[in-house]
Motif scaffolding. Structure first.
Motif, PDB file in Angstrom:
ATOM      1  N   GLY A   1     -51.848  42.253  55.750  1.00 24.30           N
ATOM      2  CA  GLY A   1     -50.988  42.184  54.577  1.00 24.30           C
ATOM      3  C   GLY A   1     -50.608  40.772  54.176  1.00 24.30           C
ATOM      4  O   GLY A   1     -50.072  40.559  53.087  1.00 24.30           O
ATOM      5  N   ILE A   2     -50.870  39.786  55.046  1.00 23.49           N
ATOM      6  CA  ILE A   2     -50.609  38.389  54.702  1.00 23.49           C
ATOM      7  C   ILE A   2     -51.941  37.674  54.534  1.00 23.49           C
ATOM      8  O   ILE A   2     -52.797  37.697  55.429  1.00 23.49           O
ATOM      9  N   TYR A   3     -52.126  37.046  53.385  1.00 21.51           N
ATOM     10  CA  TYR A   3     -53.386  36.402  53.011  1.00 21.51           C
ATOM     11  C   TYR A   3     -53.164  34.897  52.830  1.00 21.51           C
ATOM     12  O   TYR A   3     -52.050  34.446  52.557  1.00 21.51           O
ATOM     13  N   ILE A   4     -54.252  34.143  52.943  1.00 23.38           N
ATOM     14  CA  ILE A   4     -54.206  32.695  52.741  1.00 23.38           C
ATOM     15  C   ILE A   4     -55.377  32.284  51.858  1.00 23.38           C
ATOM     16  O   ILE A   4     -56.506  32.729  52.061  1.00 23.38           O
ATOM     17  N   ALA A   5     -55.105  31.410  50.873  1.00 21.83           N
ATOM     18  CA  ALA A   5     -56.161  30.871  50.013  1.00 21.83           C
ATOM     19  C   ALA A   5     -55.850  29.422  49.691  1.00 21.83           C
ATOM     20  O   ALA A   5     -54.687  29.016  49.654  1.00 21.83           O
ATOM     21  N   GLY A   6     -56.893  28.644  49.450  1.00 19.65           N
ATOM     22  CA  GLY A   6     -56.706  27.269  49.008  1.00 19.65           C
ATOM     23  C   GLY A   6     -56.610  26.258  50.129  1.00 19.65           C
ATOM     24  O   GLY A   6     -57.207  26.416  51.201  1.00 19.65           O
ATOM     25  N   GLU A   7     -55.832  25.223  49.891  1.00 18.24           N
ATOM     26  CA  GLU A   7     -55.778  24.065  50.770  1.00 18.24           C
ATOM     27  C   GLU A   7     -55.356  24.398  52.188  1.00 18.24           C
ATOM     28  O   GLU A   7     -55.876  23.836  53.153  1.00 18.24           O
ATOM     29  N   LEU A   8     -54.415  25.313  52.362  1.00 16.36           N
ATOM     30  CA  LEU A   8     -53.940  25.663  53.694  1.00 16.36           C
ATOM     31  C   LEU A   8     -55.081  26.188  54.559  1.00 16.36           C
ATOM     32  O   LEU A   8     -55.124  25.949  55.769  1.00 16.36           O
ATOM     33  N   GLY A   9     -56.025  26.883  53.951  1.00 11.71           N
ATOM     34  CA  GLY A   9     -57.172  27.398  54.685  1.00 11.71           C
ATOM     35  C   GLY A   9     -58.327  26.420  54.762  1.00 11.71           C
ATOM     36  O   GLY A   9     -59.412  26.768  55.219  1.00 11.71           O
ATOM     37  N   GLY A  10     -58.104  25.175  54.316  1.00  9.82           N
ATOM     38  CA  GLY A  10     -59.125  24.142  54.401  1.00  9.82           C
ATOM     39  C   GLY A  10     -59.862  23.872  53.111  1.00  9.82           C
ATOM     40  O   GLY A  10     -60.744  23.027  53.070  1.00  9.82           O
ATOM     41  N   MET A  11     -59.517  24.583  52.029  1.00 13.35           N
ATOM     42  CA  MET A  11     -60.209  24.408  50.751  1.00 13.35           C
ATOM     43  C   MET A  11     -59.366  23.545  49.812  1.00 13.35           C
ATOM     44  O   MET A  11     -58.630  24.047  48.971  1.00 13.35           O
ATOM     45  N   GLY A  12     -59.466  22.228  49.980  1.00 10.83           N
ATOM     46  CA  GLY A  12     -58.646  21.342  49.184  1.00 10.83           C
ATOM     47  C   GLY A  12     -59.196  21.047  47.796  1.00 10.83           C
ATOM     48  O   GLY A  12     -58.463  20.653  46.905  1.00 10.83           O
ATOM     49  N   LEU A  13     -60.497  21.217  47.595  1.00 13.39           N
ATOM     50  CA  LEU A  13     -61.100  20.951  46.297  1.00 13.39           C
ATOM     51  C   LEU A  13     -60.519  21.896  45.248  1.00 13.39           C
ATOM     52  O   LEU A  13     -60.426  23.103  45.475  1.00 13.39           O
ATOM     53  N   ILE A  14     -60.140  21.359  44.102  1.00 14.90           N
ATOM     54  CA  ILE A  14     -59.456  22.146  43.080  1.00 14.90           C
ATOM     55  C   ILE A  14     -60.280  23.366  42.670  1.00 14.90           C
ATOM     56  O   ILE A  14     -59.767  24.485  42.604  1.00 14.90           O
ATOM     57  N   ARG A  15     -61.557  23.143  42.398  1.00 15.32           N
ATOM     58  CA  ARG A  15     -62.397  24.267  41.965  1.00 15.32           C
ATOM     59  C   ARG A  15     -62.452  25.354  43.025  1.00 15.32           C
ATOM     60  O   ARG A  15     -62.324  26.544  42.725  1.00 15.32           O
ATOM     61  N   ASN A  16     -62.662  24.959  44.281  1.00 21.90           N
ATOM     62  CA  ASN A  16     -62.733  25.939  45.359  1.00 21.90           C
ATOM     63  C   ASN A  16     -61.412  26.670  45.540  1.00 21.90           C
ATOM     64  O   ASN A  16     -61.377  27.879  45.814  1.00 21.90           O
ATOM     65  N   ALA A  17     -60.298  25.930  45.431  1.00 18.08           N
ATOM     66  CA  ALA A  17     -58.986  26.549  45.594  1.00 18.08           C
ATOM     67  C   ALA A  17     -58.725  27.583  44.504  1.00 18.08           C
ATOM     68  O   ALA A  17     -58.213  28.675  44.771  1.00 18.08           O
ATOM     69  N   ILE A  18     -59.077  27.252  43.267  1.00 17.50           N
ATOM     70  CA  ILE A  18     -58.911  28.204  42.161  1.00 17.50           C
ATOM     71  C   ILE A  18     -59.738  29.459  42.416  1.00 17.50           C
ATOM     72  O   ILE A  18     -59.251  30.588  42.254  1.00 17.50           O
ATOM     73  N   GLU A  19     -60.984  29.255  42.820  1.00  9.47           N
ATOM     74  CA  GLU A  19     -61.862  30.397  43.067  1.00  9.47           C
ATOM     75  C   GLU A  19     -61.336  31.252  44.217  1.00  9.47           C
ATOM     76  O   GLU A  19     -61.371  32.484  44.154  1.00  9.47           O
ATOM     77  N   GLN A  20     -60.823  30.613  45.272  1.00 12.09           N
ATOM     78  CA  GLN A  20     -60.274  31.374  46.397  1.00 12.09           C
ATOM     79  C   GLN A  20     -59.034  32.164  45.979  1.00 12.09           C
ATOM     80  O   GLN A  20     -58.843  33.301  46.416  1.00 12.09           O
ATOM     81  N   GLY A  21     -58.176  31.561  45.162  1.00 10.37           N
ATOM     82  CA  GLY A  21     -56.995  32.277  44.693  1.00 10.37           C
ATOM     83  C   GLY A  21     -57.367  33.526  43.923  1.00 10.37           C
ATOM     84  O   GLY A  21     -56.784  34.601  44.102  1.00 10.37           O
ATOM     85  N   ARG A  22     -58.381  33.390  43.068  1.00  7.91           N
ATOM     86  CA  ARG A  22     -58.860  34.535  42.284  1.00  7.91           C
ATOM     87  C   ARG A  22     -59.452  35.609  43.194  1.00  7.91           C
ATOM     88  O   ARG A  22     -59.162  36.799  43.048  1.00  7.91           O
ATOM     89  N   GLN A  23     -60.282  35.193  44.149  1.00  9.46           N
ATOM     90  CA  GLN A  23     -60.937  36.146  45.036  1.00  9.46           C
ATOM     91  C   GLN A  23     -59.935  36.833  45.967  1.00  9.46           C
ATOM     92  O   GLN A  23     -60.043  38.041  46.210  1.00  9.46           O
ATOM     93  N   ALA A  24     -58.982  36.070  46.481  1.00  7.89           N
ATOM     94  CA  ALA A  24     -57.985  36.657  47.381  1.00  7.89           C
ATOM     95  C   ALA A  24     -57.163  37.721  46.664  1.00  7.89           C
ATOM     96  O   ALA A  24     -56.872  38.783  47.233  1.00  7.89           O
ATOM     97  N   LEU A  25     -56.815  37.446  45.418  1.00  7.35           N
ATOM     98  CA  LEU A  25     -56.060  38.440  44.659  1.00  7.35           C
ATOM     99  C   LEU A  25     -56.896  39.697  44.447  1.00  7.35           C
ATOM    100  O   LEU A  25     -56.387  40.828  44.510  1.00  7.35           O
ATOM    101  N   GLY A  26     -58.205  39.498  44.260  1.00 10.43           N
ATOM    102  CA  GLY A  26     -59.097  40.650  44.121  1.00 10.43           C
ATOM    103  C   GLY A  26     -59.119  41.509  45.363  1.00 10.43           C
ATOM    104  O   GLY A  26     -59.157  42.749  45.281  1.00 10.43           O
ATOM    105  N   GLU A  27     -59.077  40.873  46.539  1.00 14.04           N
ATOM    106  CA  GLU A  27     -59.033  41.632  47.798  1.00 14.04           C
ATOM    107  C   GLU A  27     -57.725  42.398  47.924  1.00 14.04           C
ATOM    108  O   GLU A  27     -57.706  43.550  48.367  1.00 14.04           O
ATOM    109  N   ILE A  28     -56.636  41.761  47.541  1.00 14.50           N
ATOM    110  CA  ILE A  28     -55.334  42.434  47.598  1.00 14.50           C
ATOM    111  C   ILE A  28     -55.314  43.642  46.673  1.00 14.50           C
ATOM    112  O   ILE A  28     -54.773  44.705  47.005  1.00 14.50           O
TER     113      ILE A  28
END
Length: 423
Positions: free
Chosen positions: A120-147
């Motif tokens: 129930g707790i998810y992580i996306a972006g810089e905290l998970g090692g994805m500091g690049l802006i494009r990658n962080a945006i994509e991870q945020g979108r994908q993580a929300l899709g999983e939720i």
């Protein structure tokens, strides 16, 4: 004959490219720039066929090169984890990893669905090692899709997801929640953009075209911090994305089928929690007498506020050098850069050149192998090789990085792993 001529041209160009890559590699090693900052490729030489597809695919230029017929990471410190090289390799010879044998990297445990070891707790972006802006945006979108895949409705009085942080990943996740019809709360302890909002004024930001939920495609490549922030503010206004600014999370605890998120403004209950906070967490401090004064700050926002002042910048990374050189460009400014090591490492070539130019024209003084010992109202004391120097001072900017919020993550129950060259 035509085929022979083509082959000769190919061989000549190939040899020239390999000489260039070898030179880059040797220069990086001589400068101590051998440790990647985050996600980076490792090439299996037994599988690599030396086709150069990875070299051509890298959006950052010649970060990879062919050396002795095999691909190598010739400028490790400049790799920012695009991952395009791994996708381009026809032989699957490239693995993307965190950390190295010499330098470990702390990474929270995150599964392929962005869920941590705490369901129930998810992580996306810089905290998970994805500091690049494009990658962080994509991870945020994908993580929300999983939720969104978990159809169970939120309990009465709760939202589907509490998103912590409004940087690139949290911003995209909030838009994703709106797109998928989920109830949400976004809390941000500072302002829109997270870490990006605190980049120095005028700093160039490397990104790439991305697709934002609801809004559509954003065709940014190299832009300024101000232009990117203005764009994000426009997206927020156009979409109606709601963000609670200046609200810091202090605790996250299980609450029935979801979680209770306690903040400085109250509490929020959510079926799921998505953490999109930065890795810096709390700024790393010097721990010296006088550091509590208001003239001591831990990031540079606007260089011009220091015009005509005597400024000490502490640190040896890109942020420290960018801060020092940008202030040194201003008239009547007296800038000193103090770094504890004997040489700079993990510094981008363009920043190194700016630093050398500033030193050469006398607008910036660099004190290597030094440590700040005391800060008072009008002076600072710096120790170097046993000798103490006392400098006039109006402001101190500490760019020593941040401390991963490990204690906070562990208080939630999230496992933090130290990666030494593993995925």
């Amino acid at each position: 004959m035509p085929l022979a001529l083509v082959w000769v041209v190919f061989v000549v160009l190939r040899q020239r490219g390999e000489r260039t890559a070898q030179t880059q590699k040797e220069e990086a090693q001589a400068a101590g720039l051998t440790q990647p900052a985050s996600l980076h490729p490792v090439i299996d030489p037994t599988t690599c066929i030396g086709c150069g597809a990875c070299v051509r695919a890298c959006p950052e230029g010649r970060i990879l090169g062919l050396v002795n017929g095999k691909a190598e990471l010739v400028e490790p410190a400049n790799c920012i984890g695009h991952g395009a090289c791994a996708q381009a390799c026809p032989m699957d010879a490239i693995s993307l990893v965190f950390g190295t044998a010499e330098r470990g990297m702390d990474i929270p445990h995150v599964g392929p669905d962005f869920q941590t070891n705490v369901p129930g707790i998810y992580i996306a972006g810089e905290l998970g090692g994805m500091g690049l802006i494009r990658n962080a945006i994509e991870q945020g979108r994908q993580a929300l899709g999983e939720i969104a895949k978990h159809k169970a409705p939120a309990a009465p009085g709760a939202v589907d997801v509490v998103i912590v942080g409004a940087g690139p990943a949290g911003f995209a996740a909030g838009l994703g929640a709106m797109e998928k019809g989920l109830s949400y709360v976004v809390v941000e302890q500072e302002t829109l953009g997270g870490t990006v909002s605190h980049f120095p004024r005028g700093k160039l930001v490397m990104t790439a075209p991305v697709t934002l939920p609801i809004y559509g495609k954003a065709n940014f490549r190299e832009t300024t911090k101000e232009a990117l922030m203005e764009f994000w503010e426009t997206v927020v206004a156009d979409t109606g994305l709601q963000i609670n600014f200046e609200e810091r999370v202090t605790a996250i605890e299980p609450d029935g089928d979801g979680f209770e998120v306690t903040t400085t403004a109250g509490t929020h209950r959510g079926r799921a929690v998505l953490l999109t906070i930065g890795r810096r967490g709390t700024p790393r401090k010097l721990g010296v007498e006088g550091e509590e004064q208001s003239k001591v700050v831990y990031r540079l926002t606007d260089p011009e506020q220091y015009q005509g002042q005597s400024v000490l910048v502490v640190g040896g990374g890109d942020s420290a050098i960018e801060a020092a050189t940008s202030i040194a460009e201003l008239p009547q400014s007296d800038v000193t850069l103090s770094y504890r090591s004997a040489a700079f490492s993990r510094v981008k070539p363009k920043n190194r050149k700016k630093l050398e130019a500033a030193e050469a024209d006398g607008s910036l003084k660099v004190i290597l192998g030094s440590n700040v010992k005391k800060i008072d109202a009008a002076h600072v004391e710096i120790e170097q090789a046993g000798d103490m120097t006392r400098l006039s001072n109006d402001a101190v900017i500490v760019c020593a990085g941040g401390i991963l919020p490990t204690a906070f993550l562990k208080s939630i129950g999230i496992t933090v792993e130290t990666k030494h060259g593993t995925a």
